[in-house]
Design a protein around this motif. Structure first.
Motif, mmCIF file in Angstrom:
data_model
loop_
_atom_site.group_PDB
_atom_site.id
_atom_site.type_symbol
_atom_site.label_atom_id
_atom_site.label_comp_id
_atom_site.label_asym_id
_atom_site.label_seq_id
_atom_site.Cartn_x
_atom_site.Cartn_y
_atom_site.Cartn_z
ATOM 1 N N GLN A 110 0.762 -1.216 0.021
ATOM 2 C CA GLN A 110 0.006 -0.027 -0.154
ATOM 3 C C GLN A 110 0.968 1.151 -0.130
ATOM 4 O O GLN A 110 2.071 1.202 0.601
ATOM 5 N N LYS A 111 0.310 2.316 -0.738
ATOM 6 C CA LYS A 111 1.008 3.596 -0.691
ATOM 7 C C LYS A 111 -0.057 4.776 -0.413
ATOM 8 O O LYS A 111 -1.075 4.406 -1.171
ATOM 9 N N THR A 124 -5.687 9.787 -1.852
ATOM 10 C CA THR A 124 -5.976 8.455 -2.684
ATOM 11 C C THR A 124 -4.981 7.529 -2.158
ATOM 12 O O THR A 124 -3.558 7.641 -2.382
ATOM 13 N N GLN A 154 -3.082 3.947 -2.660
ATOM 14 C CA GLN A 154 -2.961 2.778 -3.684
ATOM 15 C C GLN A 154 -2.825 1.112 -2.977
ATOM 16 O O GLN A 154 -1.989 1.320 -1.772
ATOM 17 N N CYS A 155 -3.261 0.428 -3.735
ATOM 18 C CA CYS A 155 -3.017 -0.889 -3.301
ATOM 19 C C CYS A 155 -2.574 -1.795 -4.326
ATOM 20 O O CYS A 155 -3.306 -1.969 -5.381
ATOM 21 N N GLN A 156 -1.651 -2.458 -4.177
ATOM 22 C CA GLN A 156 -0.829 -3.344 -5.313
ATOM 23 C C GLN A 156 -0.970 -4.770 -4.679
ATOM 24 O O GLN A 156 -0.349 -5.043 -3.650
ATOM 25 N N ARG A 188 -10.895 -0.092 -9.671
ATOM 26 C CA ARG A 188 -10.377 -1.523 -9.622
ATOM 27 C C ARG A 188 -9.981 -1.626 -11.223
ATOM 28 O O ARG A 188 -10.847 -2.240 -11.835
ATOM 29 N N PHE A 226 -5.139 -4.470 -8.863
ATOM 30 C CA PHE A 226 -4.513 -3.029 -8.087
ATOM 31 C C PHE A 226 -5.987 -2.342 -8.034
ATOM 32 O O PHE A 226 -7.097 -2.760 -8.783
ATOM 33 N N SER A 227 -5.835 -1.595 -7.092
ATOM 34 C CA SER A 227 -7.140 -0.844 -6.534
ATOM 35 C C SER A 227 -6.720 0.473 -5.709
ATOM 36 O O SER A 227 -5.519 0.613 -5.209
ATOM 37 N N THR A 228 -7.581 1.448 -5.746
ATOM 38 C CA THR A 228 -7.287 2.625 -5.111
ATOM 39 C C THR A 228 -8.527 3.101 -4.482
ATOM 40 O O THR A 228 -9.796 2.582 -4.733
ATOM 41 N N THR A 261 -10.075 6.311 -2.550
ATOM 42 C CA THR A 261 -9.878 7.938 -2.094
ATOM 43 C C THR A 261 -10.820 8.272 -0.754
ATOM 44 O O THR A 261 -11.893 8.093 -0.805
ATOM 45 N N CYS A 303 -6.077 -2.296 2.737
ATOM 46 C CA CYS A 303 -6.420 -3.100 1.939
ATOM 47 C C CYS A 303 -6.320 -4.564 2.026
ATOM 48 O O CYS A 303 -5.455 -5.123 2.581
#
Lengths: 111, 114
Positions: free
Chosen positions: A6-7, A20, A22-24, A70, A75-77, A79, A93
């Motif tokens: 996650q970032k 926002t 981020q999830c990878q 998605r 990957f998903s974000t 916000t 996530c």
């Protein structure tokens, strides 16, 4: 097992702004989820992130406040929009394969 | 209604002592059961899971859990705790091959005395 990153890992934001997250995931997964963990509390499911369609939100959470993307299977974000101090939480996530795995979380503080 | 109860909010044990964290669930079907651990400032790490078969499940870090259907329980145990086991422990119930969501208990915070 899926490895999830996650970032950002943490952020401090001003009231009224948006962040926002981020999830990878390191592999393709069918189901991804976003959770909120308020200080000293358990996990609350915000929504299920569906690939190629709108997210499915839990009671008490709305798309205008927590828009989710998605774009693919890894990957998903999430916000957090128009933030207030009450949004200060850890946002996690998660991805489901044979079991459910979690990212390290994003610690958000709203001033 | 589906639910998970962890009756102990805090537990304190001495280093080297045995540990048992309690978890009771209410679930309509045969449940999938999980224990996760969250160290301070960290995400959730899966300790162990029960899907079917042997009711005594071995996990990582020396933890085990026993599924008791008659008691609707899935208690977590460790024979000898280490200071590094101090963390928050979450029990969860769900079903992996359906659309069911995983439901988490409120957690038990484990404190270790030196």
């Amino acid at each position: 097992s899926a490895v999830i990153s996650q970032k950002p890992s943490r952020d401090i934001c001003q009231r009224g702004t948006s962040l926002t997250i981020q999830c990878q995931v390191d592999s393709q997964v069918t189901m991804m989820f976003w959770y909120r963990q308020q200080p000293g509390q358990s996990l609350t499911l915000i929504a299920t992130a569906n690939q190629g369609s709108e997210a499915t939100y839990e009671s008490g959470f709305v798309i205008d406040k927590f828009p989710i993307s998605r774009p693919n299977l890894t990957f998903s974000t999430l916000t957090v929009s128009n933030m207030s101090p009450e949004d200060s939480s850890i946002y996690l996530c998660s991805a489901r394969e044979d079991t459910q795995y979690f990212g390290p979380g994003t610690r958000l503080t709203v001033l | 209604a589906q639910s998970v109860t962890q009756p102990d909010i805090h537990i304190t044990v001495s280093e080297g002592a045995s540990l048992e964290l309690r978890c009771n669930y209410s679930y309509g079907a045969t449940p999938y059961l999980f224990w996760y651990v969250q160290s301070p400032g960290q995400g959730l790490q899966l300790l162990l899971k029960y899907f079917s078969g042997d009711t005594l499940v071995q996990g990582i870090k020396g933890f085990e859990a026993e599924f008791k259907r008659s008691q609707s329980s899935f208690n977590l145990r460790k024979p000898s705790v280490h200071w590094s086991d101090a963390a928050e422990y979450f029990c969860a119930v769900g079903h992996m091959n359906r659309d069911d969501k995983i439901i988490f208990g409120k957690g038990t915070r484990l404190h270790i005395l030196p």
